[in-house]
Enzyme design. Structure first.
Site, PDB file in Angstrom:
ATOM      1  N   SER A 181      42.826  41.089  31.266  1.00 27.51           N
ATOM      2  CA  SER A 181      43.475  40.398  32.390  1.00 27.51           C
ATOM      3  C   SER A 181      44.692  39.641  31.861  1.00 27.51           C
ATOM      4  CB  SER A 181      42.471  39.466  33.081  1.00 27.51           C
ATOM      5  OG  SER A 181      43.034  38.929  34.259  1.00 27.51           O
ATOM      6  N   THR A 182      44.751  38.318  32.041  1.00 22.17           N
ATOM      7  CA  THR A 182      45.920  37.539  31.640  1.00 22.17           C
ATOM      8  C   THR A 182      46.229  37.745  30.156  1.00 22.17           C
ATOM      9  OG1 THR A 182      45.280  35.873  33.254  1.00 22.17           O
ATOM     10  CG2 THR A 182      46.964  35.247  31.650  1.00 22.17           C
ATOM     11  N   HIS A 207      43.773  43.820  35.149  1.00 17.20           N
ATOM     12  CA  HIS A 207      44.024  43.176  36.436  1.00 17.20           C
ATOM     13  C   HIS A 207      45.521  43.156  36.701  1.00 17.20           C
ATOM     14  CE1 HIS A 207      40.037  40.781  35.847  1.00 17.20           C
ATOM     15  NE2 HIS A 207      39.821  41.968  36.371  1.00 17.20           N
ATOM     16  N   MET A 300      41.556  35.509  31.953  1.00 13.59           N
ATOM     17  CA  MET A 300      40.972  34.330  32.568  1.00 13.59           C
ATOM     18  C   MET A 300      39.752  34.717  33.392  1.00 13.59           C
ATOM     19  SD  MET A 300      43.070  31.489  34.752  1.00 13.59           S
ATOM     20  CE  MET A 300      44.219  31.308  33.392  1.00 13.59           C
ATOM     21  N   ASP A 303      35.198  38.178  34.652  1.00 13.59           N
ATOM     22  CA  ASP A 303      35.037  39.581  35.017  1.00 13.59           C
ATOM     23  C   ASP A 303      34.829  40.422  33.758  1.00 13.59           C
ATOM     24  OD1 ASP A 303      34.945  41.896  36.584  1.00 13.59           O
ATOM     25  OD2 ASP A 303      37.111  42.199  36.477  1.00 13.59           O
TER      26      ASP A 303
END
Length: 362
Positions: A181-182, A207, A300, A303
């Site tokens: 993600s991030t 993401h 972050m 998930d």
């Protein structure tokens, strides 16, 4: 309680229009506006907003530099980028995602006021999504949205059943499932550029908003020895190919005989995301088990943590990016806490760890 928003844009027309749009939603309140990040910093010091909407091209400090500063704080503020400079596939778009933007809204270079007015629902939803994704359990409470109507945080059960611990038999052909993600756009580029042309077939959830994943895959394809493409339904997972889950679609690993392939489908948000790493990892545990290696990278939230534990329990070898090399040590940390990680390694060593786990390195 309303979501307090700070609007940052050098255009007075945009600031006024955004204020009208956001204040029209009973869950949102514009607490202030600023013509550039320098003015915004003073306002944030006086009162901390829940969400920031941010342009990219502004005087004194550009929006991306400000975004990077905001997300380096101990308690980052969710940011929605609303700019004409974040076209899909552009360097600005990738940098915005890399620096932790929660949402990207591309506004046109002309007719901005009309566009914003016509995009009222999308803009308000983006602010709410940013608020919920970064604040996890916090709820929106308004007369229009009673607590009983707020959507629960769904697990992978909403998409497919959990695997039996002894469901799969080990084969010689291994595949890899990756979640990020991030900070993941650059982390994945670093990882994939280290993978040889005959690497095990791989499926990745990063993401990312809809329409950006295709450009992201094309960018990686230009950089890497392996072939990288946005996943399409029924694509085969084969050596030398990396499939990137499309934005706003869940992507699952399936198996038919000796063939692994992907299913791309709609469905509810899982762990607040679509695509969801938990869904990918659940499918890997169910259909690949000990024939799969799982990798969870910078990001972050949580998930993928439960899904990685399920992979671990069905015999997959599981790898987490270590804290020192993560932009955000959220998802890997949660996976470690659940006991689903076999080894934690630095970003520069993930490729080697994957190749060892799949039998391509001694």
């Amino acid at each position: 309680m309303k979501i307090k928003v700070l609007v940052i844009d050098d255009s007075a027309v945009v600031r006024e229009t955004m204020t009208q749009i956001l204040n029209s939603d009973p869950d949102i309140e514009v607490m202030g506006t600023a013509s550039d990040p320098v003015f915004a910093i003073k306002k944030i010091q006086a009162e901390r907003p829940d969400v920031i909407t941010l342009d990219v091209e502004m005087p004194r400090m550009d929006g991306l530099s400000f975004l990077k500063k905001i997300n380096s704080l101990a308690q980052p503020i969710p940011v929605v980028i609303c700019s004409s400079k974040v076209e899909a596939g552009s360097e600005n778009a990738f940098k915005a995602l890399e620096y932790g933007a929660a949402e990207l809204i591309l506004k046109p270079k002309m007719g901005t006021k009309v566009f914003l007015q016509e995009s009222q629902i999308r803009i308000c939803d983006a602010v709410k999504s940013a608020y919920c994704s970064k604040n996890k359990i916090r709820k929106l409470i308004s007369s229009r949205t009673p607590l009983s109507e707020i959507q629960p945080k769904l697990t992978a059960d909403a998409i497919l059943d959990k695997a039996s611990p002894h469901m799969s038999l080990e084969t010689t052909e291994k595949i890899v499932a990756v979640g990020a993600s991030t900070g993941g756009t650059e982390a994945l580029a670093t990882f994939l550029q280290m993978m040889p042309i005959d690497s095990p077939g791989m499926v990745i959830v990063q993401h990312m908003p809809e329409h950006f994943t295709k450009s992201f895959a094309e960018r990686l394809n230009r950089l890497c020895q392996v072939t990288v493409k946005e996943a399409e339904d029924n694509d085969t997972v084969v050596r030398g190919r990396v499939l990137i889950a499309p934005g706003n679609k869940h992507t699952l690993i399936k198996r038919s005989g000796a063939r692994y392939y992907v299913e791309v489908k709609d469905g509810p948000l899982v762990s607040r995301h679509r695509p969801s790493v938990d869904v990918l990892f659940r499918s890997a545990s169910r259909y690949a088990g000990k024939n799969c290696v799982g990798v969870i990278m910078t990001g972050m939230g949580d998930d993928g943590a439960k899904g990685m534990k399920e992979m671990h329990d069905t015999g997959s070898w599981t790898i987490a990016q270590d804290e020192a090399s993560c932009i955000v040590y959220g998802m890997p940390c949660e996976a470690v806490k659940l006991g689903g990680v076999d080894e934690s390694v630095s970003l520069k060593n993930i490729a080697e760890a994957v190749l060892k786990a799949t039998g391509q390195r001694k």
